[in-house]
Write a protein that holds these residues in place. Structure first.
Motif, PDB file in Angstrom:
ATOM      1  N   PRO A 184      -1.292  -0.180   1.654  1.00  0.00           N
ATOM      2  CA  PRO A 184      -1.217   0.477   0.349  1.00  0.00           C
ATOM      3  C   PRO A 184      -2.594   0.694  -0.276  1.00  0.00           C
ATOM      4  CG  PRO A 184       0.065  -1.568   0.386  1.00  0.00           C
ATOM      5  CD  PRO A 184      -0.651  -1.472   1.674  1.00  0.00           C
ATOM      6  N   PHE A 185      -2.701   1.756  -1.044  1.00  0.00           N
ATOM      7  CA  PHE A 185      -3.939   2.142  -1.723  1.00  0.00           C
ATOM      8  C   PHE A 185      -4.246   1.224  -2.900  1.00  0.00           C
ATOM      9  CE2 PHE A 185      -5.955   4.948  -4.988  1.00  0.00           C
ATOM     10  CZ  PHE A 185      -7.141   5.203  -4.325  1.00  0.00           C
TER      11      PHE A 185
ATOM     12  N   GLU B 185       1.292   0.955  -5.332  1.00  0.00           N
ATOM     13  CA  GLU B 185       1.847   1.443  -4.072  1.00  0.00           C
ATOM     14  C   GLU B 185       2.349   0.270  -3.231  1.00  0.00           C
ATOM     15  OE1 GLU B 185       0.978   4.250  -0.176  1.00  0.00           O
ATOM     16  OE2 GLU B 185      -0.719   3.697  -1.432  1.00  0.00           O
TER      17      GLU B 185
ATOM     18  N   TYR C 251       0.908   8.093   5.159  1.00  0.00           N
ATOM     19  CA  TYR C 251      -0.218   8.335   4.266  1.00  0.00           C
ATOM     20  C   TYR C 251      -0.002   7.689   2.900  1.00  0.00           C
ATOM     21  CZ  TYR C 251      -3.818  10.958   1.727  1.00  0.00           C
ATOM     22  OH  TYR C 251      -4.897  11.305   0.965  1.00  0.00           O
ATOM     23  N   ASP C 252       1.242   7.701   2.439  1.00  0.00           N
ATOM     24  CA  ASP C 252       1.547   7.215   1.102  1.00  0.00           C
ATOM     25  C   ASP C 252       3.041   6.919   1.031  1.00  0.00           C
ATOM     26  OD1 ASP C 252       0.357   7.094  -1.797  1.00  0.00           O
ATOM     27  OD2 ASP C 252       2.278   8.125  -2.031  1.00  0.00           O
TER      28      ASP C 252
ATOM     29  N   ASP D  69       6.253   6.167  -2.055  1.00  0.00           N
ATOM     30  CA  ASP D  69       6.549   6.236  -3.475  1.00  0.00           C
ATOM     31  C   ASP D  69       8.046   6.055  -3.687  1.00  0.00           C
ATOM     32  OD1 ASP D  69       5.223   6.947  -6.128  1.00  0.00           O
ATOM     33  OD2 ASP D  69       6.971   8.272  -6.141  1.00  0.00           O
TER      34      ASP D  69
ATOM     35  N   SER E  44       1.866   9.654  -8.573  1.00  0.00           N
ATOM     36  CA  SER E  44       1.811   9.665  -7.111  1.00  0.00           C
ATOM     37  C   SER E  44       0.959  10.815  -6.582  1.00  0.00           C
ATOM     38  CB  SER E  44       3.214   9.701  -6.503  1.00  0.00           C
ATOM     39  OG  SER E  44       3.809  10.966  -6.639  1.00  0.00           O
TER      40      SER E  44
ATOM     41  N   ARG F 127      -2.584   9.719  -7.129  1.00  0.00           N
ATOM     42  CA  ARG F 127      -2.916   8.679  -6.152  1.00  0.00           C
ATOM     43  C   ARG F 127      -3.218   9.292  -4.781  1.00  0.00           C
ATOM     44  NH1 ARG F 127       1.547   5.735  -6.309  1.00  0.00           N
ATOM     45  NH2 ARG F 127       2.477   6.789  -4.548  1.00  0.00           N
ATOM     46  N   MET F 128      -2.344  10.189  -4.320  1.00  0.00           N
ATOM     47  CA  MET F 128      -2.568  10.809  -3.009  1.00  0.00           C
ATOM     48  C   MET F 128      -3.882  11.578  -2.986  1.00  0.00           C
ATOM     49  SD  MET F 128       1.120  11.926  -1.461  1.00  0.00           S
ATOM     50  CE  MET F 128       1.698  12.837  -2.887  1.00  0.00           C
TER      51      MET F 128
ATOM     52  N   LYS G  73      -6.999   9.350  -2.430  1.00  0.00           N
ATOM     53  CA  LYS G  73      -7.202   8.708  -1.125  1.00  0.00           C
ATOM     54  C   LYS G  73      -8.201   9.508  -0.296  1.00  0.00           C
ATOM     55  CE  LYS G  73      -2.708   6.523  -0.859  1.00  0.00           C
ATOM     56  NZ  LYS G  73      -1.566   6.205  -0.003  1.00  0.00           N
TER      57      LYS G  73
END
Length: 169
Positions: A7-8, A12, A102-103, A105, A160, A163-164, A167
């Motif tokens: 997680p970032f 997350e 990648y992510d 949510d 979200s 956030r993406m 990254k």
């Protein structure tokens, strides 16, 4: 795949744990008929130079999001993300940057005439496409477009999405 995802941030990380517990608790987690929620697949599509991303204006929610949708029983979420990305954008040069998640949510989908309020446990993948193709408009969207990474916050405040975009790609 979920166990390997890094997680970032703490937010997350909390959602990752929610998704892992949901998947462990519901053998039908990929099925849309699971009324409390279901696993979905999405695509974070970047340009080859990584300076632009694809966002779609969602018709029902009237907000900008990444392409994605229901798994409809398919546990291959990368395949789901690719399929949804192609269907919702019309782009034909989409390729996978990495098969890793990648992510992640977890978000609430409001009730509609046909469905109660429920959760989407969304698994996102990093994809790439060239910027020289036109977008298609579908019944689900009011259109799509390439957005410069430094202009995303002019279209959305969705955590979200921000956030993406934060990254490293």
């Amino acid at each position: 795949m979920l166990q390997r995802h890094q997680p970032f941030n703490e937010e997350e990380g909390t959602m990752l744990e929610q998704i892992i517990q949901f998947v462990k608790s519901h053998s039908d987690c990929f099925e849309r008929h699971l009324a409390i929620g279901h696993v979905t697949g999405s695509a974070w599509i970047v340009s080859p130079d990584r300076r632009q991303v694809v966002l779609l204006h969602h018709a029902k929610l009237d907000r900008w999001f990444q392409p994605g949708g229901h798994a409809d029983g398919d546990p291959d979420l990368l395949g789901v993300a690719l399929r949804e990305a192609e269907e919702e954008t019309g782009l034909h040069t989409i390729k996978v940057v990495s098969p890793a998640i990648y992510d992640v949510d977890v978000h609430t989908i409001p009730a509609s005439a046909s469905e109660p309020e429920h959760l989407h446990y969304d698994i996102r993948f990093l994809l790439e496409a060239t910027t020289d193709q036109p977008f298609v408009q579908t019944a689900e969207t009011k259109g799509g477009r390439w957005v410069k990474e430094d202009e995303i916050d002019k279209l959305t405040t969705e955590k979200s999405i921000i956030r993406m975009n934060s990254k490293k790609k």
